[in-house]
Design an enzyme around this catalytic site. Structure first.
Site, PDB file in Angstrom:
ATOM      1  N   CYS A   1       0.711   9.818  83.152  1.00 33.30           N
ATOM      2  CA  CYS A   1       0.376   9.838  84.459  1.00 33.30           C
ATOM      3  C   CYS A   1       0.398   8.466  85.262  1.00 33.30           C
ATOM      4  O   CYS A   1      -0.070   8.377  86.253  1.00 33.30           O
ATOM      5  CB  CYS A   1      -0.926  10.534  84.666  1.00 33.30           C
ATOM      6  SG  CYS A   1      -0.684  12.105  83.860  1.00 33.30           S
TER       7      CYS A   1
ATOM      8  N   HIS B   1      -7.557   8.025  90.612  1.00 33.41           N
ATOM      9  CA  HIS B   1      -6.568   8.756  89.916  1.00 33.41           C
ATOM     10  C   HIS B   1      -7.016  10.181  90.291  1.00 33.41           C
ATOM     11  O   HIS B   1      -6.282  10.933  90.432  1.00 33.41           O
ATOM     12  CB  HIS B   1      -6.767   8.461  88.653  1.00 33.41           C
ATOM     13  CG  HIS B   1      -5.668   9.183  87.673  1.00 33.41           C
ATOM     14  ND1 HIS B   1      -4.684   9.038  87.990  1.00 33.41           N
ATOM     15  CD2 HIS B   1      -5.831  10.131  86.591  1.00 33.41           C
ATOM     16  CE1 HIS B   1      -3.772   9.885  87.044  1.00 33.41           C
ATOM     17  NE2 HIS B   1      -4.510  10.451  86.243  1.00 33.41           N
TER      18      HIS B   1
ATOM     19  N   GLU C   1     -13.856   8.367  85.415  1.00 31.85           N
ATOM     20  CA  GLU C   1     -13.441   7.273  86.317  1.00 31.85           C
ATOM     21  C   GLU C   1     -14.374   6.766  87.210  1.00 31.85           C
ATOM     22  O   GLU C   1     -14.460   5.830  87.674  1.00 31.85           O
ATOM     23  CB  GLU C   1     -12.272   7.613  87.282  1.00 31.85           C
ATOM     24  CG  GLU C   1     -11.573   6.575  87.972  1.00 31.85           C
ATOM     25  CD  GLU C   1     -10.444   7.302  88.767  1.00 31.85           C
ATOM     26  OE1 GLU C   1      -9.743   6.435  89.433  1.00 31.85           O
ATOM     27  OE2 GLU C   1     -10.227   8.477  88.857  1.00 31.85           O
TER      28      GLU C   1
ATOM     29  N   LYS D   1      -4.649  13.235  95.518  1.00 37.02           N
ATOM     30  CA  LYS D   1      -4.144  14.285  94.833  1.00 37.02           C
ATOM     31  C   LYS D   1      -4.713  15.641  95.347  1.00 37.02           C
ATOM     32  O   LYS D   1      -4.581  16.742  95.062  1.00 37.02           O
ATOM     33  CB  LYS D   1      -4.674  14.350  93.244  1.00 37.02           C
ATOM     34  CG  LYS D   1      -3.669  13.377  92.553  1.00 37.02           C
ATOM     35  CD  LYS D   1      -4.102  13.058  91.076  1.00 37.02           C
ATOM     36  CE  LYS D   1      -3.147  12.338  90.294  1.00 37.02           C
ATOM     37  NZ  LYS D   1      -3.424  10.716  90.846  1.00 37.02           N
TER      38      LYS D   1
ATOM     39  N   HIS E   1      -1.103  16.756  91.287  1.00 34.12           N
ATOM     40  CA  HIS E   1      -0.746  15.657  90.548  1.00 34.12           C
ATOM     41  C   HIS E   1       0.674  15.594  90.272  1.00 34.12           C
ATOM     42  O   HIS E   1       1.397  16.272  89.760  1.00 34.12           O
ATOM     43  CB  HIS E   1      -1.521  15.881  88.983  1.00 34.12           C
ATOM     44  CG  HIS E   1      -1.406  14.765  88.177  1.00 34.12           C
ATOM     45  ND1 HIS E   1      -0.665  13.685  88.296  1.00 34.12           N
ATOM     46  CD2 HIS E   1      -2.368  14.794  87.296  1.00 34.12           C
ATOM     47  CE1 HIS E   1      -1.191  12.709  87.495  1.00 34.12           C
ATOM     48  NE2 HIS E   1      -1.968  13.277  86.482  1.00 34.12           N
TER      49      HIS E   1
ATOM     50  N   PHE F   1      -2.551  10.233  80.093  1.00 38.48           N
ATOM     51  CA  PHE F   1      -2.694  10.524  78.648  1.00 38.48           C
ATOM     52  C   PHE F   1      -2.026   9.535  77.471  1.00 38.48           C
ATOM     53  O   PHE F   1      -1.068   8.953  77.703  1.00 38.48           O
ATOM     54  CB  PHE F   1      -1.835  12.010  78.087  1.00 38.48           C
ATOM     55  CG  PHE F   1      -2.269  13.100  78.983  1.00 38.48           C
ATOM     56  CD1 PHE F   1      -3.931  13.294  79.052  1.00 38.48           C
ATOM     57  CD2 PHE F   1      -1.796  14.280  78.850  1.00 38.48           C
ATOM     58  CE1 PHE F   1      -4.380  14.388  79.665  1.00 38.48           C
ATOM     59  CE2 PHE F   1      -2.526  15.585  79.351  1.00 38.48           C
ATOM     60  CZ  PHE F   1      -3.734  15.591  79.729  1.00 38.48           C
TER      61      PHE F   1
END
Length: 411
Positions: free
Chosen positions: A162, A301, A312, A333, A338, A397
Site C-alpha cells: 500500500c 494513510h 498512525e 480513502k 483503498h 503491509f
C-alpha cells in the site's frame, strides 16, 4: 541538489476519471463506494468495493494496444496521458533517455490471473491467452507507459504494497533531484477487485463487513472495522525546475522531501508506538529543510482499520509533538476507498490541489470520535485555508512507511 517540481497530473479514480472530475468529486464529498459487481459475493462477508466507473480504454489508446493490456495497465496509460498532456510534454522535443518512469503496482492483475486460470481449468493449458504473462505482471504498467510515449530512460516498478505509489514518487523525486534524469512519470496503479483478492484481505479480517457505502470507509471513527478495496491510478510529472522553466511549463507545486523506513516488526501490523512511521515523516520534513510547524496539512494513510488509524495517530504525535493537535489531517480513502498501489499517488494529487486551491476536504463519514484518535481529522466539513506545505503518508503491509512532502512553489 536540483529543485523538483510537479508540472502535470493525471488520475483514474472511483469518483472521476480526470483530475478535474476527481477534484470536483472531492469538493462535493462524493463517495465512490458501491456493492461489488465483479463477482457473486454470496459467500463473502465483504460486500462493497470502490470501482472505477465508465472507463473506456480506447479514449486513451488505440484498440489494439488496449486489447494487449489488462485493466491496471490501461489505467496507468490513461493517467499518464492526462499528466503528459497537462504538463505539455512533447517527447519529440525531449532527450528520451533523460525521461524516466517510476510507476508501481502492488499486485499486478489478479483479475487477469483468475480469468486465465479459470480458462486453463476448463479448457486446458493450451487455451490460455498467449500474452497472459506480459498482461498480468506488475511491471507492465510502467512498461506500457514507456511503449506508448517512447520513453527510453529508467523504467521501474516499485512494489511496497500500500506504500507503492508514495515510494514510486519518492524514488522518482530523488532521481531528478540528484541529476539522474530531468523528467519522471511517477505514480501508482492497481485493479484487483477480484474473487481471490477480496478473499485474501477478508481472511485477514482487514475488510469492512458494512453494507452501507456511506458508512463503510470511515477512518478514525470509533465504528470503523476495515477498509474498502478500490482501484485506480495516479501519475504525476516530476521535472527539474530549470528544465520546466525553459519549457514554459505551468508549475503546480514543488516536492520538498521524501522519507522511507521499515517497521521490521510484522507482516501486517504496524508498530504500535508509530516509531518508524514517525521517522519517515521526520526524514521528509528534514530533507525539505522545514520544521513540523511549517506543515499545515497531513493526508493520512487512514485506511479505516482499527490498528492503522490508531498507530498512525500515534506516529503523527511522535513526529509532530504539540503541533500534531494543530495540523489539519484527513483521509481521502473516506471517499475513494483503498486504491492500494495507486493510493499514495492519488492522495498526493489531493495535497497539491489543496495547496493550489486552499481547501482541505473533510474525512467524510467521520461522525463518532474514537477517544484514542484525538487529533483534528477535519470532521464534518471541509476547511478553506492557506496550505503552504503538506505531507502524504502511506503505510504498506510488511512494514513499509513512506512520506512525501509537497509545498507551494516559490521562485
Amino acid at each position: 541538489m536540483r529543485r523538483v517540481v510537479v508540472t502535470g497530473m493525471g488520475v483514474i479514480t472511483p469518483i472521476g476519471n480526470s483530475v478535474e472530475e476527481f477534484w470536483n468529486g472531492i469538493k462535493t464529498e462524493k463517495v465512490g463506494i458501491n456493492p461489488i459487481i465483479n463477482f457473486d459475493t454470496t459467500e463473502y462477508k465483504a460486500k462493497l468495493s470502490a470501482d472505477v466507473k465508465d472507463f473506456d480504454a480506447k479514449k486513451y489508446m488505440d484498440a489494439k494496444s488496449a486489447k494487449r493490456m489488462d485493466r491496471f495497465s490501461q489505467f496507468a496509460v490513461a493517467a499518464a496521458r492526462e499528466a503528459a498532456e497537462d504538463a505539455g510534454i512533447d517527447m519529440e522535443k525531449e532527450d528520451s533517455f533523460r525521461v524516466g518512469i517510476s510507476i508501481g503496482s502492488g499486485v499486478g492483475s489478479l483479475m487477469g490471473i483468475e480469468r486465465e486460470y479459470d480458462k486453463m481449468l476448463a479448457k486446458g493449458p493450451t487455451r490460455i491467452n498467449p500474452l497472459t504473462a506480459p498482461m498480468v505482471l506488475g511491471n507492465m504498467a510502467a512498461a506500457n507507459v514507456s511503449i506508448q510515449f517512447g520513453i527510453h530512460g529508467k523504467s521501474i516498478d516499485v512494489v511496497t504494497a500500500c506504500a507503492t505509489g508514495t515510494n514510486s514518487i519518492g524514488e522518482a523525486f530523488h532521481a531528478v533531484k540528484y541529476g539522474e534524469l530531468d523528467v519522471m512519470f511517477a505514480g501508482g496503479v492497481d485493479s484487483s477487485i477480484s474473487r481471490f483478492g477480496v478473499a485474501t484481505f477478508q481472511a485477514l479480517t482487514a475488510l469492512t463487513d458494512s453494507n452501507d457505502p456511506l458508512n463503510a470507509s470511515i477512518p478514525f471513527d470509533r465504528r470503523r472495522n476495515g477498509f474498502v478495496t478500490g482501484e485506480g491510478a495516479g501519475v504525476l510529472i516530476l521535472e527539474e525546475l530549470e528544465h520546466a522553466k525553459k519549457r514554459g511549463a505551468h508549475i503546480y507545486a514543488e516536492i520538498g522531501g521524501y522519507g522511507a523506513t521499515s517497521d521490521a516488526n510484522h507482516v501486517t501490523s504496524p508498530l504500535e508506538d508509530g516509531l518508524c512511521a514517525a521517522k519517515a515523516m521526520q526524514l521528509a520534513i528534514e530533507e525539505a529543510g522545514m520544521k513540523p510547524e511549517d506543515i499545515q496539512y497531513i493526508n493520512a494513510h487512514g485506511t479505516s482499520t482499527v490498528y492503522n488509524d490508531l498507530f498512525e495517530t500515534r506516529a503523527i504525535k511522535r513526529a509532530f509533538g504539540d503541533w500534531a493537535y494543530k495540523v489539519k489531517i484527513n483521509s481521502t480513502k473516506s471517499m475513494i476507498g483503498h486504491l492500494f498501489g495507486a493510493g499514495g499517488a492519488v492522495e498526493l494529487v489531493t495535497c497539491i490541489k489543496s495547496i493550489n486551491e486552499g481547501y482541505i476536504h473533510p474525512t467524510v463519514g467521520l461522525k463518532e470520535d474514537d477517544p484514542e484518535c484525538d487529533l483534528d481529522y477535519t470532521k464534518g466539513a471541509g476547511v478553506h485555508m492557506e496550505v503552504r506545505a503538506a505531507i502524504s503518508n502511506s503505510l504498506g503491509f510488511g512494514g513499509h512507511n513512506a512520506t512525501i512532502l509537497v509545498k507551494k512553489y516559490e521562485e
